[in-house]
Design a protein around this motif. Structure first.
Motif, PDB file in Angstrom:
ATOM      1  N   SER A  56      -9.702  -5.224  -0.898  1.00  0.00           N
ATOM      2  CA  SER A  56      -8.290  -6.523  -0.818  1.00  0.00           C
ATOM      3  C   SER A  56      -7.163  -5.783  -1.810  1.00  0.00           C
ATOM      4  CB  SER A  56      -9.153  -7.858  -1.395  1.00  0.00           C
ATOM      5  OG  SER A  56      -9.349  -7.475  -2.698  1.00  0.00           O
ATOM      6  N   GLY A  57      -6.158  -6.641  -2.215  1.00  0.00           N
ATOM      7  CA  GLY A  57      -4.907  -6.135  -3.038  1.00  0.00           C
ATOM      8  C   GLY A  57      -3.936  -5.248  -1.876  1.00  0.00           C
ATOM      9  N   THR A  58      -4.604  -4.998  -0.665  1.00  0.00           N
ATOM     10  CA  THR A  58      -3.347  -4.767   0.140  1.00  0.00           C
ATOM     11  C   THR A  58      -3.549  -5.316   1.447  1.00  0.00           C
ATOM     12  OG1 THR A  58      -4.372  -2.592   0.563  1.00  0.00           O
ATOM     13  CG2 THR A  58      -3.336  -2.267  -1.232  1.00  0.00           C
ATOM     14  N   ARG A 113       8.788  -4.060  -7.770  1.00  0.00           N
ATOM     15  CA  ARG A 113       7.195  -3.739  -7.051  1.00  0.00           C
ATOM     16  C   ARG A 113       6.502  -3.720  -8.364  1.00  0.00           C
ATOM     17  NH1 ARG A 113       6.756  -2.557  -2.302  1.00  0.00           N
ATOM     18  NH2 ARG A 113       9.054  -2.793  -1.613  1.00  0.00           N
ATOM     19  N   ALA A 114       6.870  -2.964  -9.043  1.00  0.00           N
ATOM     20  CA  ALA A 114       5.774  -2.688 -10.547  1.00  0.00           C
ATOM     21  C   ALA A 114       5.176  -4.316 -10.406  1.00  0.00           C
ATOM     22  CB  ALA A 114       6.170  -1.621 -10.887  1.00  0.00           C
ATOM     23  N   ALA A 115       6.114  -5.038 -10.867  1.00  0.00           N
ATOM     24  CA  ALA A 115       5.784  -6.629 -11.111  1.00  0.00           C
ATOM     25  C   ALA A 115       4.432  -7.194  -9.868  1.00  0.00           C
ATOM     26  CB  ALA A 115       6.610  -7.000 -11.163  1.00  0.00           C
ATOM     27  N   VAL A 116       5.040  -6.935  -8.551  1.00  0.00           N
ATOM     28  CA  VAL A 116       3.649  -8.143  -7.635  1.00  0.00           C
ATOM     29  C   VAL A 116       3.001  -6.500  -7.573  1.00  0.00           C
ATOM     30  CG1 VAL A 116       3.985  -7.942  -5.395  1.00  0.00           C
ATOM     31  CG2 VAL A 116       6.309  -8.702  -5.962  1.00  0.00           C
ATOM     32  N   HIS A 117       2.983  -5.209  -7.667  1.00  0.00           N
ATOM     33  CA  HIS A 117       1.912  -4.551  -7.485  1.00  0.00           C
ATOM     34  C   HIS A 117       0.686  -5.279  -8.462  1.00  0.00           C
ATOM     35  CE1 HIS A 117      -0.242  -0.199  -7.073  1.00  0.00           C
ATOM     36  NE2 HIS A 117      -0.263  -0.368  -8.208  1.00  0.00           N
ATOM     37  N   GLY A 118       1.379  -5.154  -9.867  1.00  0.00           N
ATOM     38  CA  GLY A 118       0.519  -5.604 -10.884  1.00  0.00           C
ATOM     39  C   GLY A 118      -0.524  -6.833 -10.296  1.00  0.00           C
ATOM     40  N   TYR A 119      -0.145  -7.693  -9.941  1.00  0.00           N
ATOM     41  CA  TYR A 119      -0.942  -8.753  -9.201  1.00  0.00           C
ATOM     42  C   TYR A 119      -1.673  -8.507  -7.654  1.00  0.00           C
ATOM     43  CZ  TYR A 119       1.026 -12.376 -12.928  1.00  0.00           C
ATOM     44  OH  TYR A 119       1.204 -12.601 -13.495  1.00  0.00           O
ATOM     45  N   THR A 120      -1.363  -7.931  -7.075  1.00  0.00           N
ATOM     46  CA  THR A 120      -1.921  -7.347  -6.025  1.00  0.00           C
ATOM     47  C   THR A 120      -2.929  -6.132  -5.934  1.00  0.00           C
ATOM     48  OG1 THR A 120       0.262  -6.410  -4.933  1.00  0.00           O
ATOM     49  CG2 THR A 120      -0.305  -8.260  -4.377  1.00  0.00           C
ATOM     50  N   ALA A 121      -2.105  -4.911  -5.937  1.00  0.00           N
ATOM     51  CA  ALA A 121      -3.235  -3.233  -5.705  1.00  0.00           C
ATOM     52  C   ALA A 121      -3.295  -2.913  -7.357  1.00  0.00           C
ATOM     53  CB  ALA A 121      -2.319  -2.704  -5.609  1.00  0.00           C
ATOM     54  N   ASP A 123       0.934  -1.467  -0.055  1.00  0.00           N
ATOM     55  CA  ASP A 123      -0.118   0.020  -0.486  1.00  0.00           C
ATOM     56  C   ASP A 123       0.692   1.098   0.356  1.00  0.00           C
ATOM     57  OD1 ASP A 123       0.767   0.292   2.848  1.00  0.00           O
ATOM     58  OD2 ASP A 123      -0.861  -0.017   3.799  1.00  0.00           O
ATOM     59  N   GLY A 124       2.102   1.221  -0.434  1.00  0.00           N
ATOM     60  CA  GLY A 124       3.375   2.304  -0.147  1.00  0.00           C
ATOM     61  C   GLY A 124       4.178   2.532   1.011  1.00  0.00           C
ATOM     62  N   THR A 125       2.859   1.817   2.072  1.00  0.00           N
ATOM     63  CA  THR A 125       4.164   1.180   2.852  1.00  0.00           C
ATOM     64  C   THR A 125       5.084   0.670   2.982  1.00  0.00           C
ATOM     65  OG1 THR A 125       2.580  -0.119   4.464  1.00  0.00           O
ATOM     66  CG2 THR A 125       1.796   2.236   4.232  1.00  0.00           C
ATOM     67  N   ALA A 143      -4.506  -5.718  12.346  1.00  0.00           N
ATOM     68  CA  ALA A 143      -3.208  -4.751  13.106  1.00  0.00           C
ATOM     69  C   ALA A 143      -2.057  -5.466  12.507  1.00  0.00           C
ATOM     70  CB  ALA A 143      -2.828  -5.366  14.901  1.00  0.00           C
ATOM     71  N   LEU A 144      -1.028  -4.387  12.595  1.00  0.00           N
ATOM     72  CA  LEU A 144      -0.078  -4.701  11.659  1.00  0.00           C
ATOM     73  C   LEU A 144       0.940  -4.196  12.503  1.00  0.00           C
ATOM     74  CD1 LEU A 144      -1.825  -3.853   9.063  1.00  0.00           C
ATOM     75  CD2 LEU A 144      -0.019  -4.357   8.093  1.00  0.00           C
ATOM     76  N   GLY A 145       2.543  -4.721  12.456  1.00  0.00           N
ATOM     77  CA  GLY A 145       3.954  -4.184  13.282  1.00  0.00           C
ATOM     78  C   GLY A 145       3.800  -4.781  14.945  1.00  0.00           C
TER      79      GLY A 145
END
Length: 550
Positions: free
Chosen positions: A505-507, A485-493, A20-22, A37-39
């Motif tokens: 979903s997606g993130t 990162r762009a490739a994984v982004h393409g299959y998720t977000a 999600d950019g984080t 929750a995360l972290g």
């Protein structure tokens, strides 16, 4: 501790990528099917019944999504005479012969998954089938679903002879003597496929369940089915999805792109509206799929300039541009997303013309219009895609120099066309949103293979359809590669955006569905050449394991 009680699951001990950019984080907690929750906060939700999963140095990502797949067709391939696991002419013949022997009661022998490059001249011939199954009709769909390979008995039953004219939007391949060779492309396939008894509801249901299991094993938790409706080469899967969603057996989230029948025009709008209204739960039908051209390999992709060595041949536009623009305007006004098949650069331009003309009808609704495949795009149309907000729905596994491309496609492309081939990097640099998919059963639905090719522009070592050293070491236009990162982004977000699922979903964001994929390694840490060697350890859909291989 956050309200709501202890977590059902806590994941730790590896890299957790929210996409999600984080930045990557160290832990993630799930409760009641949602990320909560995360972290460090995730560990605070541990309770006596919490299941803690040590990633053992692997990675946790949002569940992969496929932005363009034909899941039921893929399932039928798994259940039928499946040719996709081999890549050799005699191997095809052996599989067909063995399948026919195992099924002596079948009137029609059906299968799919063959590649043209294994045949002399790039095209199969009926005689190869006549020698193994002479007395029953055989119909085998190509791996790209743009043609069928049939035997003489199938041609006889269909009444296809040297005197049969090519139907509009299709071609009957013929030998020097004018006789049909046994290859029917695009609409011509319907001359035979219209005679084949369609699979019944039980068979389609079994196909969907087989496909869903296969896709879950690959870490896929959601997809867009890019042809929901009856066509020349696809069976209508709408009721199959509806039934599976209603019974709870559909564990994936699915967006159906309803099939646009070019011969019916605007008369089908009411039918499409009703289908959208009836869909619900994990199956929604918010998009419409329109085929504007074919593929380069059989010269039916619509090009701005002629194919190399074929005179003035520029391919086929299946729908006249004016009719396409009218259909797009009505669909957008009705709230549908457009999912437009555009392989050639002329088809891309015709589709962008239609989208641009339709946008004033959107009424302020956020668009999810997308062009699928984009084998060739004119440079000027890349910036235009960004300006119009059109998503590039690409199939990265195709962007490598395998034998199919080198022997059956590149010879027909000019130098200028070759230089604009699968221009993912150019699209990304222009700011065009990339959504990635497989077009399975056209090609493997494995997202890790797709990521590998998007980054390296070479084939995964394990791919039987690209086992030669050239395909695995010589990149196709390396300047058009994208980063990990762009490739994984393409299959998720990115895929979630194309599927109109980005709000849920997606993130990996607190409050979103716990659709997760656990990998045995971190795609952001391994070498680029090792991306396809990563393995899926588990897949979760709404916080429930749907595949486990610990």
């Amino acid at each position: 501790m956050a309200g709501g009680g202890a977590a059902d699951w806590i994941f730790y001990g590896g890299a957790i990528h929210p996409m999600d950019g984080t930045a990557a984080t160290s832990a993630l907690a799930v409760r009641s099917g949602r990320v909560v929750a995360l972290g460090g906060d995730a560990h605070d939700l541990r309770g006596p019944r919490t299941q803690a999963v040590d990633l053992r140095g692997g990675a946790l990502l949002p569940g992969f999504q496929d932005a363009h797949v034909h899941a039921v067709a893929g399932g039928l391939q798994l259940l039928g005479c499946d040719l996709s696991g081999v890549h050799e002419r005699d191997a095809y013949r052996a599989l067909v012969a063995a399948y026919a022997e195992r099924h002596p009661g079948l009137e029609w022998i059906q299968g799919s998954g063959w590649y043209g490059d294994v045949f002399p001249g790039g095209f199969p011939h009926r005689e190869d089938l006549d020698t193994v199954v002479p007395h029953r009709p055989v119909v085998l769909t190509s791996h790209d679903f743009h043609g069928v390979w049939v035997n003489s008995e199938a041609l006889r039953r269909a009444g296809v002879t040297a005197a049969t004219p090519d139907p509009e939007g299709g071609r009957i391949h013929r030998g020097a003597d004018g006789e049909p060779t046994g290859l029917l492309v695009e609409a011509a396939a319907g001359l035979v496929t219209s005679l084949v008894p369609p699979p019944d509801a039980a068979r389609l249901d079994a196909a969907l369940m087989a496909a869903q299991s296969h896709l879950h094993r690959l870490g896929i938790t959601a997809w867009q089915d890019a042809a929901v409706g009856r066509s020349v080469l696809f069976d209508d899967s709408y009721d199959t999805y509806l039934s599976a969603a209603g019974s709870g057996r559909l564990t994936a989230k699915v967006t159906g792109a309803l099939w646009w029948r070019g011969d019916e025009g605007l008369a089908q709008l009411g039918f499409l509206r009703e289908r959208r209204r009836r869909a619900g739960g994990r199956f929604r039908a918010t998009a419409v799929k329109i085929m504007q051209d074919g593929v380069c390999e059989n010269h039916t992709a619509a090009l701005l300039s002629p194919y190399r060595g074929l005179g003035q041949e520029t391919g086929l536009s299946f729908i006249p541009p004016g009719e396409l623009a009218e259909a797009a305007a009505c669909l957008v006004a009705d709230g549908f997303d457009l999912h437009l098949h555009a392989v050639g650069d002329r088809a891309v331009r015709e589709c962008l013309d239609a989208v641009e003309a339709a946008l004033p009808n959107a009424g302020g609704r956020a668009a999810r219009h997308q062009l699928a495949h984009l084998d060739l795009i004119d440079r000027g149309d890349i910036d235009r895609m960004k300006r119009l907000g059109v998503i590039a729905n690409v199939q990265p596994l195709w962007a490598r120099e395998d034998r199919v491309l080198v022997e059956t496609k590149l010879p027909y492309l000019t130098d200028d066309q070759r230089a604009r081939h699968f221009a993912f990097g150019s699209l990304a640099r222009a700011g065009v949103e990339l959504a990635m998919g497989s077009d399975w059963p056209v090609s493997s639905p494995d997202p890790l293979w797709g990521i590998h090719v998007a980054v390296n522009r070479t084939a995964p070592p394990a791919d039987v359809h690209a086992g030669d050293e050239h395909a695995q070491t010589v990149p196709l236009l390396p300047g058009e590669a994208v980063g990990v990162r762009a490739a994984v982004h393409g299959y998720t977000a990115g895929a979630a955006l194309a599927n109109r699922m980005e709000h849920d979903s997606g993130t990996l964001t607190a409050g979103k569905a716990a659709d997760l994929v656990l990998l045995d390694g971190d795609p952001f840490a391994v070498g680029p050449r090792d991306l396809s060697s990563l393995r899926v350890r588990a897949t979760f859909a709404d916080g429930v394991p749907v595949h486990e291989a610990w």
